[in-house]
Design a protein around this motif. Structure first.
Motif, short mmCIF file in Angstrom:
data_model
loop_
_atom_site.label_atom_id
_atom_site.label_comp_id
_atom_site.label_asym_id
_atom_site.label_seq_id
_atom_site.Cartn_x
_atom_site.Cartn_y
_atom_site.Cartn_z
N HIS A 1 107.64 81.66 34.82
CA HIS A 1 108.77 81.47 35.72
C HIS A 1 110.11 81.58 35.00
O HIS A 1 110.19 81.44 33.78
CB HIS A 1 108.67 80.10 36.40
CG HIS A 1 107.41 79.94 37.19
ND1 HIS A 1 107.13 80.70 38.30
CD2 HIS A 1 106.33 79.14 37.01
CE1 HIS A 1 105.95 80.36 38.78
NE2 HIS A 1 105.44 79.42 38.01
N VAL B 1 109.76 78.53 44.06
CA VAL B 1 108.33 78.28 43.85
C VAL B 1 107.86 77.10 44.71
O VAL B 1 108.67 76.34 45.24
CB VAL B 1 108.02 77.97 42.37
CG1 VAL B 1 108.37 79.15 41.47
CG2 VAL B 1 108.74 76.70 41.91
N VAL C 1 103.66 78.28 42.32
CA VAL C 1 103.47 79.69 42.72
C VAL C 1 104.74 80.21 43.38
O VAL C 1 105.48 79.45 44.02
CB VAL C 1 102.26 79.87 43.66
CG1 VAL C 1 100.99 79.40 42.98
CG2 VAL C 1 102.47 79.14 44.97
N ARG C 2 104.97 81.51 43.23
CA ARG C 2 106.16 82.12 43.83
C ARG C 2 106.06 82.10 45.35
O ARG C 2 105.00 82.37 45.91
CB ARG C 2 106.29 83.58 43.36
CG ARG C 2 106.73 83.71 41.92
CD ARG C 2 108.18 83.27 41.70
NE ARG C 2 109.14 84.18 42.31
CZ ARG C 2 109.64 85.25 41.70
NH1 ARG C 2 109.27 85.54 40.47
NH2 ARG C 2 110.52 86.01 42.31
N LYS D 1 95.70 81.05 42.42
CA LYS D 1 95.43 82.42 42.87
C LYS D 1 95.24 82.46 44.39
O LYS D 1 95.75 83.36 45.08
CB LYS D 1 94.19 82.97 42.17
CG LYS D 1 93.90 84.40 42.56
CD LYS D 1 92.76 85.00 41.76
CE LYS D 1 92.55 86.46 42.13
NZ LYS D 1 92.40 86.66 43.58
N GLU E 1 98.54 82.24 46.12
CA GLU E 1 99.25 83.53 46.15
C GLU E 1 98.68 84.45 47.22
O GLU E 1 99.42 85.09 47.97
CB GLU E 1 99.19 84.19 44.77
CG GLU E 1 100.09 83.51 43.76
CD GLU E 1 99.87 84.02 42.34
OE1 GLU E 1 99.08 84.98 42.16
OE2 GLU E 1 100.48 83.45 41.42
N ASP E 2 97.34 84.52 47.28
CA ASP E 2 96.69 85.37 48.30
C ASP E 2 97.06 84.90 49.70
O ASP E 2 97.32 85.70 50.60
CB ASP E 2 95.16 85.31 48.15
CG ASP E 2 94.68 85.95 46.84
OD1 ASP E 2 95.47 86.66 46.19
OD2 ASP E 2 93.51 85.71 46.48
N ARG F 1 100.60 85.85 50.73
CA ARG F 1 100.66 87.28 51.06
C ARG F 1 100.18 87.50 52.50
O ARG F 1 100.81 88.19 53.30
CB ARG F 1 99.80 88.06 50.07
CG ARG F 1 100.27 89.48 49.82
CD ARG F 1 99.47 90.15 48.70
NE ARG F 1 99.57 89.45 47.44
CZ ARG F 1 98.53 88.96 46.75
NH1 ARG F 1 97.30 89.09 47.20
NH2 ARG F 1 98.72 88.34 45.61
#
Ligand SMILES: [Zn+2]
Ligand SMILES: [Zn+2]
Length: 356
Positions: free
Chosen positions: A88, A94, A153-154, A310, A313-314, A317
């Motif tokens: 970061h 985030v 996470v972003r 992870k 993030e998925d 999206r």
């Protein structure tokens, strides 16, 4: 930049075990543990209110003495300090969900299964730090949060901070098992309980392509379920015989967000599943799941705990691509006490988000 970060963070804390009829939080300062190069410090924009926060403040899952307790694990904000070992940079937006840390070295951590870390799940709040100054972590009903950058996470640009917040715990808790167990086109998925988690479960199951049924104990949420994208609605109050006459052995997946102690697992949920179907619980009754009998044969019963970085993030999206949005009501951070009381009273539709 770090010069502008206060040496003490300020949060809305439960100072002692809370009476669920009368939560009373107080503005409290604490000194965060020493910063390491694995950490980030986040200036908090928004933090969702999760049922777990209330359980921790009332010691509902067991007595503890970790007070003052600043809860909140649906944190979104800007990075104001980034350790060299993180990915970061200052200014990144985030989010941090329910898991604040893990060992990072065990087989599960290495396989992107951090929630199931063999050394233990370290909560974003109430987690052990091994630090004398700050022996346990504090959460997001606050101005700042410090924790390992791996669990931040972003947040995609298209999502408001307050809208993104509930996805960090409620969202990924339902998204992760639906994605893992294969909710997709051609699958019939039931979501039990249409609340903070369930209203996102309906949306994610639909976004993954499944045919979604909302399963509730009254007709009260029937209209909401349709708006959220459910193609069908089952009112369990109609009784197992009537429901099974129409739907027996037709579901591929049933995801339960309910923690009711008398859940009709053997009488209804397992018979609703096809052979090899999966019952997934993300809410656990205080007494655990009911004892299972013959109805279990040919079925899988499993549980799921939040989601990994992870999976977060998925999920973000997919949420952006399919326009999945939690239904939220925002409140000022200073109104945390009233908000938590309203949450306990069941007034959230479906998630409160505290904003700075
Ligand atoms: Zn939560
Ligand atoms: Zn681990």
């Amino acid at each position: 930049m770090s010069a502008t970060i206060p040496t003490q963070f300020t949060g809305q804390a439960a100072l002692k075990k809370q009476d669920p009829k009368n939560f009373d939080l107080h503005e409290t300062k604490y000194t965060p543990r020493a910063f390491t190069e694995d950490d980030v410090i986040i200036k908090i924009d928004a933090c969702g209110v999760c049922g777990t926060d209330l359980h921790v403040m009332t010691c509902g899952w067991g007595e503890h003495d970790q007070f003052p307790a600043i809860t909140g694990h649906e944190i979104v904000g800007r990075v104001v300090r980034a350790g060299k070992n993180t990915t970061h940079a200052v200014g990144d937006r985030v989010g941090v969900g329910a898991q604040g840390a893990s060992c990072g070295e065990c087989v599960n951590c290495k396989n992107h299964e951090e929630p199931y870390c063999i050394k233990g799940f370290v909560g974003t709040y109430q987690g052990p730090t091994g630090d004398a100054v700050q022996p346990y972590t504090q959460g997001g009903y606050a101005d700042y949060y410090q924790g390992p950058g791996h669990f931040a996470v972003r947040i995609p640009d298209g999502l408001d901070s307050a809208v993104a917040a509930p996805l960090l715990c409620a969202g990924v808790t339902v998204y992760a098992p639906l994605a893992y167990y294969g909710a997709k086109a051609g699958k019939k998925v039931g979501i039990v309980g249409i609340g903070g988690l369930g209203h996102l479960g309906v949306q994610f199951a639909k976004a993954l392509g499944a045919d979604v049924y909302a399963i509730s104990h009254s007709d009260r949420k029937r209209g909401d379920a349709a708006t959220l994208g459910a193609t069908g609605f089952i009112n369990t109050h109609d009784g197992a015989d009537k429901v099974l006459a129409e739907h027996a052995a037709s579901f591929d997946i049933i995801l339960s967000t309910s923690d009711q102690d008398d859940m009709p697992l053997n009488e209804l949920y397992l018979p609703l599943l096809k052979a090899r179907g999966q019952f997934i619980s993300v809410g656990l009754p205080n007494d655990g799941l009911p004892k299972m009998g013959w109805a279990l044969l040919g079925k899988t019963v499993t549980g799921s705990l939040v989601g990994s970085p992870k999976e977060l993030e998925d999920m973000f999206r997919l949420a952006l691509e399919k326009n999945i949005r939690p239904w939220i009501e925002t409140r000022p951070m200073s109104e945390a006490t009233q908000t938590v009381n309203d949450m306990y009273a069941g007034k959230a539709k479906f998630r409160y988000v505290l904003v700075n």
